[in-house]
Design a protein around this motif. Sequence first.
Motif, PDB file in Angstrom:
ATOM      1  N   HIS A 302       1.187  -1.331  -0.219  1.00  0.00           N
ATOM      2  CA  HIS A 302      -0.031  -0.421   0.478  1.00  0.00           C
ATOM      3  C   HIS A 302       0.714   1.588   0.140  1.00  0.00           C
ATOM      4  O   HIS A 302       2.333   1.182   0.695  1.00  0.00           O
ATOM      5  N   PRO A 303       0.636   2.513   0.039  1.00  0.00           N
ATOM      6  CA  PRO A 303       1.776   3.561  -1.027  1.00  0.00           C
ATOM      7  C   PRO A 303       1.535   4.056   0.518  1.00  0.00           C
ATOM      8  O   PRO A 303       2.764   4.556   1.039  1.00  0.00           O
ATOM      9  N   ASP A 304       0.755   4.062   1.575  1.00  0.00           N
ATOM     10  CA  ASP A 304       0.927   4.603   3.232  1.00  0.00           C
ATOM     11  C   ASP A 304       2.336   3.612   3.663  1.00  0.00           C
ATOM     12  O   ASP A 304       2.858   4.083   4.298  1.00  0.00           O
ATOM     13  N   LEU A 305       2.468   2.604   3.076  1.00  0.00           N
ATOM     14  CA  LEU A 305       3.522   1.683   4.015  1.00  0.00           C
ATOM     15  C   LEU A 305       5.569   2.788   3.100  1.00  0.00           C
ATOM     16  O   LEU A 305       6.009   3.259   4.333  1.00  0.00           O
ATOM     17  N   GLY A 306       5.463   3.019   2.134  1.00  0.00           N
ATOM     18  CA  GLY A 306       6.724   3.926   1.336  1.00  0.00           C
ATOM     19  C   GLY A 306       6.373   5.502   2.526  1.00  0.00           C
ATOM     20  O   GLY A 306       7.273   6.071   2.779  1.00  0.00           O
ATOM     21  N   ALA A 307       5.364   5.968   2.737  1.00  0.00           N
ATOM     22  CA  ALA A 307       4.648   7.176   3.681  1.00  0.00           C
ATOM     23  C   ALA A 307       5.606   7.553   4.850  1.00  0.00           C
ATOM     24  O   ALA A 307       5.885   8.280   5.722  1.00  0.00           O
ATOM     25  N   LEU A 308       4.968   6.224   5.111  1.00  0.00           N
ATOM     26  CA  LEU A 308       5.395   5.993   6.696  1.00  0.00           C
ATOM     27  C   LEU A 308       7.345   5.683   6.886  1.00  0.00           C
ATOM     28  O   LEU A 308       7.652   6.344   7.607  1.00  0.00           O
ATOM     29  N   LYS A 309       7.465   5.300   6.297  1.00  0.00           N
ATOM     30  CA  LYS A 309       9.139   5.296   6.132  1.00  0.00           C
ATOM     31  C   LYS A 309      10.044   6.108   5.595  1.00  0.00           C
ATOM     32  O   LYS A 309      10.924   6.888   6.552  1.00  0.00           O
ATOM     33  N   LYS A 310       9.291   7.159   4.993  1.00  0.00           N
ATOM     34  CA  LYS A 310       9.690   8.584   4.345  1.00  0.00           C
ATOM     35  C   LYS A 310       9.833   9.419   5.645  1.00  0.00           C
ATOM     36  O   LYS A 310      11.227  10.397   5.738  1.00  0.00           O
ATOM     37  N   ALA A 311       8.727   9.119   5.920  1.00  0.00           N
ATOM     38  CA  ALA A 311       7.994  10.592   7.060  1.00  0.00           C
ATOM     39  C   ALA A 311       9.102  10.553   8.089  1.00  0.00           C
ATOM     40  O   ALA A 311       9.561  10.790   8.722  1.00  0.00           O
ATOM     41  N   ILE A 312       9.243   8.750   8.329  1.00  0.00           N
ATOM     42  CA  ILE A 312       9.909   8.473  10.276  1.00  0.00           C
ATOM     43  C   ILE A 312      11.404   8.614  10.008  1.00  0.00           C
ATOM     44  O   ILE A 312      11.884   9.124  10.642  1.00  0.00           O
ATOM     45  N   GLU A 313      11.696   7.716   8.840  1.00  0.00           N
ATOM     46  CA  GLU A 313      13.327   8.526   7.979  1.00  0.00           C
ATOM     47  C   GLU A 313      13.879  10.089   8.009  1.00  0.00           C
ATOM     48  O   GLU A 313      14.805  10.335   7.687  1.00  0.00           O
ATOM     49  N   SER A 314      12.695  10.488   7.929  1.00  0.00           N
ATOM     50  CA  SER A 314      13.404  11.870   7.628  1.00  0.00           C
ATOM     51  C   SER A 314      14.184  12.653   8.771  1.00  0.00           C
ATOM     52  O   SER A 314      15.087  13.554   8.562  1.00  0.00           O
ATOM     53  N   ASN A 407       2.496  23.286  13.989  1.00  0.00           N
ATOM     54  CA  ASN A 407       2.265  23.198  13.064  1.00  0.00           C
ATOM     55  C   ASN A 407       1.575  22.349  11.557  1.00  0.00           C
ATOM     56  O   ASN A 407       1.460  22.275  10.911  1.00  0.00           O
ATOM     57  N   LEU A 408       0.359  22.160  12.829  1.00  0.00           N
ATOM     58  CA  LEU A 408      -0.173  20.860  11.864  1.00  0.00           C
ATOM     59  C   LEU A 408      -1.761  20.969  12.275  1.00  0.00           C
ATOM     60  O   LEU A 408      -2.617  20.915  13.372  1.00  0.00           O
ATOM     61  N   SER A 409      -2.991  21.815  11.119  1.00  0.00           N
ATOM     62  CA  SER A 409      -4.394  21.702  11.249  1.00  0.00           C
ATOM     63  C   SER A 409      -5.542  20.385  11.271  1.00  0.00           C
ATOM     64  O   SER A 409      -6.188  20.474  11.714  1.00  0.00           O
ATOM     65  N   PHE A 410      -4.603  20.100  10.305  1.00  0.00           N
ATOM     66  CA  PHE A 410      -5.207  18.465   9.650  1.00  0.00           C
ATOM     67  C   PHE A 410      -6.525  19.235   8.749  1.00  0.00           C
ATOM     68  O   PHE A 410      -7.784  18.161   8.836  1.00  0.00           O
ATOM     69  N   GLU A 411      -7.087  20.538   8.565  1.00  0.00           N
ATOM     70  CA  GLU A 411      -8.461  21.271   8.834  1.00  0.00           C
ATOM     71  C   GLU A 411      -8.773  20.548   7.079  1.00  0.00           C
ATOM     72  O   GLU A 411     -10.130  19.918   6.338  1.00  0.00           O
ATOM     73  N   ASN A 412      -7.582  20.801   6.506  1.00  0.00           N
ATOM     74  CA  ASN A 412      -7.571  20.865   5.024  1.00  0.00           C
ATOM     75  C   ASN A 412      -7.075  19.391   4.721  1.00  0.00           C
ATOM     76  O   ASN A 412      -7.046  18.716   2.759  1.00  0.00           O
ATOM     77  N   TYR A 413      -6.988  18.686   5.010  1.00  0.00           N
ATOM     78  CA  TYR A 413      -6.743  17.088   5.121  1.00  0.00           C
ATOM     79  C   TYR A 413      -7.954  16.580   4.206  1.00  0.00           C
ATOM     80  O   TYR A 413      -8.877  16.089   4.768  1.00  0.00           O
ATOM     81  N   PRO A 414      -7.197  15.236   3.378  1.00  0.00           N
ATOM     82  CA  PRO A 414      -8.390  14.612   2.555  1.00  0.00           C
ATOM     83  C   PRO A 414      -8.687  13.283   3.914  1.00  0.00           C
ATOM     84  O   PRO A 414      -7.842  12.648   4.762  1.00  0.00           O
ATOM     85  N   PRO A 415     -10.084  12.570   3.496  1.00  0.00           N
ATOM     86  CA  PRO A 415     -10.278  11.611   4.364  1.00  0.00           C
ATOM     87  C   PRO A 415      -9.719  10.322   3.992  1.00  0.00           C
ATOM     88  O   PRO A 415      -8.775  10.136   3.522  1.00  0.00           O
ATOM     89  N   LEU A 416      -9.473   9.168   5.835  1.00  0.00           N
ATOM     90  CA  LEU A 416      -9.318   8.165   5.881  1.00  0.00           C
ATOM     91  C   LEU A 416     -10.354   7.613   5.437  1.00  0.00           C
ATOM     92  O   LEU A 416     -11.056   7.691   5.649  1.00  0.00           O
ATOM     93  N   GLN A 417      -9.847   5.597   5.179  1.00  0.00           N
ATOM     94  CA  GLN A 417     -11.197   4.323   4.745  1.00  0.00           C
ATOM     95  C   GLN A 417     -11.607   3.804   6.391  1.00  0.00           C
ATOM     96  O   GLN A 417      -9.617   3.473   6.382  1.00  0.00           O
ATOM     97  N   GLY A 464      -4.227   5.929   4.214  1.00  0.00           N
ATOM     98  CA  GLY A 464      -4.956   6.551   3.170  1.00  0.00           C
ATOM     99  C   GLY A 464      -3.901   8.269   4.228  1.00  0.00           C
ATOM    100  O   GLY A 464      -3.872   8.678   3.741  1.00  0.00           O
ATOM    101  N   ILE A 465      -3.048   7.301   4.550  1.00  0.00           N
ATOM    102  CA  ILE A 465      -1.956   8.386   5.481  1.00  0.00           C
ATOM    103  C   ILE A 465      -1.428   8.957   3.945  1.00  0.00           C
ATOM    104  O   ILE A 465      -1.124   9.705   4.842  1.00  0.00           O
ATOM    105  N   TRP A 466      -1.029   8.954   3.134  1.00  0.00           N
ATOM    106  CA  TRP A 466       0.022   9.071   2.265  1.00  0.00           C
ATOM    107  C   TRP A 466      -0.434   9.671   1.283  1.00  0.00           C
ATOM    108  O   TRP A 466       0.166  11.473   1.346  1.00  0.00           O
ATOM    109  N   ARG A 467      -1.957  10.441   0.940  1.00  0.00           N
ATOM    110  CA  ARG A 467      -2.469  11.364   0.846  1.00  0.00           C
ATOM    111  C   ARG A 467      -2.411  12.550   1.670  1.00  0.00           C
ATOM    112  O   ARG A 467      -2.275  14.288   1.499  1.00  0.00           O
ATOM    113  N   TRP A 468      -1.556  12.676   3.650  1.00  0.00           N
ATOM    114  CA  TRP A 468      -1.896  13.704   4.525  1.00  0.00           C
ATOM    115  C   TRP A 468      -0.279  14.222   3.642  1.00  0.00           C
ATOM    116  O   TRP A 468      -0.214  15.489   3.727  1.00  0.00           O
ATOM    117  N   ARG A 469       0.998  13.508   3.980  1.00  0.00           N
ATOM    118  CA  ARG A 469       1.528  13.241   4.039  1.00  0.00           C
ATOM    119  C   ARG A 469       1.822  14.732   2.128  1.00  0.00           C
ATOM    120  O   ARG A 469       2.729  15.321   2.047  1.00  0.00           O
TER     121      ARG A 469
END
Length: 677
Positions: A302-314, A407-417, A464-469
């Motif tokens: 799932h694309p979430d896997l790559g997004a989580l790895k990139k975010a954490i390893e930043s 620095n994060l409001s989440f107001e414009n973030y897309p929905p998760l399933q 669907g957390i990859w959409r948040w990133r």
Amino acid sequence: MQNETIIYMIMAGIAALLLALFQYIYKSKVKSNIKYVLLALRAISIFGILLLLINPKFESNTYYDEKPTLVVAVDNSQSVSYLEQNENVNEILETLESNAKLKERFEIKTYSFGKSVSDLDSLNYNERQSNISQALKQFGEVYANQTAPIVVVTDGNQTYGSDYSYISKSVKQPLYPIILGDSTIYSDLSIKQLNVNRYVYLKNKFPIEIIVNYNGNELINTELKIYSGNSVVFREALQFDASKTSEIISTALTANSVGVKTYRVELNPLNNEKNTVNNSKNFGVEVIDQKTNIALVYDRLHPDLGALKKAIESNEQRSVSILKPQDYLNQINDFQLVIVYNPNINFNSVLSEIYTQKLNSFIITGTTTNWNLLNSSQSYFKQTITNQTEDFQPLLNRNYNTFIIDNLSFENYPPLQSEFGKLEFLVPHDDILTKSVNGIDTGESMLSTFEVNNTKHALLNGEGIWRWRAQSFLDMESFNDFDNFMGKLVQYLSSNKKRNRINIDYKSFYNGNDDVIISAQYFNKNFEFDDAASLTIVIKNKENDNIREVPLLLSNGSYTVDLSGIDSGSYDFTIKHNSESISASGSFRVLEYNVEQQFLNADIDKLQSIANNSSGKAFFVSEYNNLIENLLNDNRYVTIQKSTKNIVPLIDWKYLLGLIALSLFSEWFIRKYNGLI
């Protein structure tokens, strides 16, 4: 007013008159002349009522003159005073604002800019960074629908943001740079860029890449040295000429002890070199003893896997391994945290080990989660199983107090399933995010943390957390905000430290032009966030023992203090409560570096380029009077006459209602007075 409406009004007038004549002339028994007064009043009443039914609309035009706007943006960064141009800027600004012909021709708006744009109140040339691209972008947006030439008084040396020569192409206004500086070329050596990792590991070698530039035509020799304290740990001889103007030097140093280590890179200056500030640069690394290893266990790509790895390893202190369930079980002792993604029947042993070995975990559920297994494998929460999914948008809980979220409001973030149905926690928990539908908070948890038996856990109920990133990048042109949020969550989950009543958030070292911001959260005895606390930070400079005390201000759910601009050096600090004996301490270092002093000349080529590409013109400081003449003689900047059309329906005219009421009352009163009723 349309012709059809006029015809209806004429017909209404005739009908009102005929009805009044019928009542007071044809059928009336009144013989005195008073019947003509009653006839007029009745005709007015009926005509007014019919007009309200027709409701004609009246148009009115208001004409006004609109002068073009002259935007004057002044560079307020330190490089202006370093190039000794501040007096020229003050003279230019005073001339533009006081010129009678310009004031008659234009509406003059003045701004200053450094890292951000602000209205021009006064100039102090103390901004530590300049972001010309952000200024041009904002002016282009604000004055997009106006005639508004932009005068930019600057040296063209940008230290922050996107390339302004690219951004200027989207600005639909002519640009008139006034170039602060001359075209004289001086021989100069400079350290253009230095690349090094922020974190290194004990006994490891860490790479350093240095880009050295030379501006000149003669053959010159110099030497580059890297100092650790007063000791030279690396040196290399360099040679430049008119054809060889830059060189990349790569080396590696060994990290021998834990902590923040600072180094200084220096170039031997040329004879009579005008600017030697850019011949040296300080940098720091934080030597850490070990890396935090995190297992991301999955059974479905799932694309979430790559997004989580990139975010954490930043954050280079952390390493993420993406593993299948059986692979994780074979090396379970190598990790400080396990992230379980969309668990299904193949995760049975993984979930059992997390529960029995009391491991810290982060569980992410989604459309393929086996909730029967997840409900039975632990006693922390239960999900009502409906086998239906729904899209839920995140809503940030501003009262979350386990760690600092900024620095994060989440107001414009897309929905998760996630699974449709009630999620019930069986242990005390704190919601970071709750689910919302069409902007309405459902009160159900989307992302929560909880602590059980000295272990820490988090549950994200949605995929669907990859959409948040991706949304974080669209909002801020950077992944940093989302990555920092995930980093703080992972840092909390992977640590077994006990909870403190004061949590602090800061970096171990700051570069000279970084914003030095320290945040803190204070909790009462029940570990509830207290937004009425009075906190103070006491800062001590280790080198001269100077002590400074500054209050912290409440902002976005945490107490913050901005120490930007403090002198370079090492500092100890303590954040304390002013009426309770509670405190938290730390230390940091500010490295000496002023990016605004790295420039010897104005960036003439780039400023002339943006002027030519926007149908404007660039001027040197000595030519600013020519700018005034150019603006006054340009036929594009003329006063435009505009009109405002105002359409008012008759039903909004209160006087007509008053006239109808007055005529009806007068008719009734006259008839009553004369005994006709």
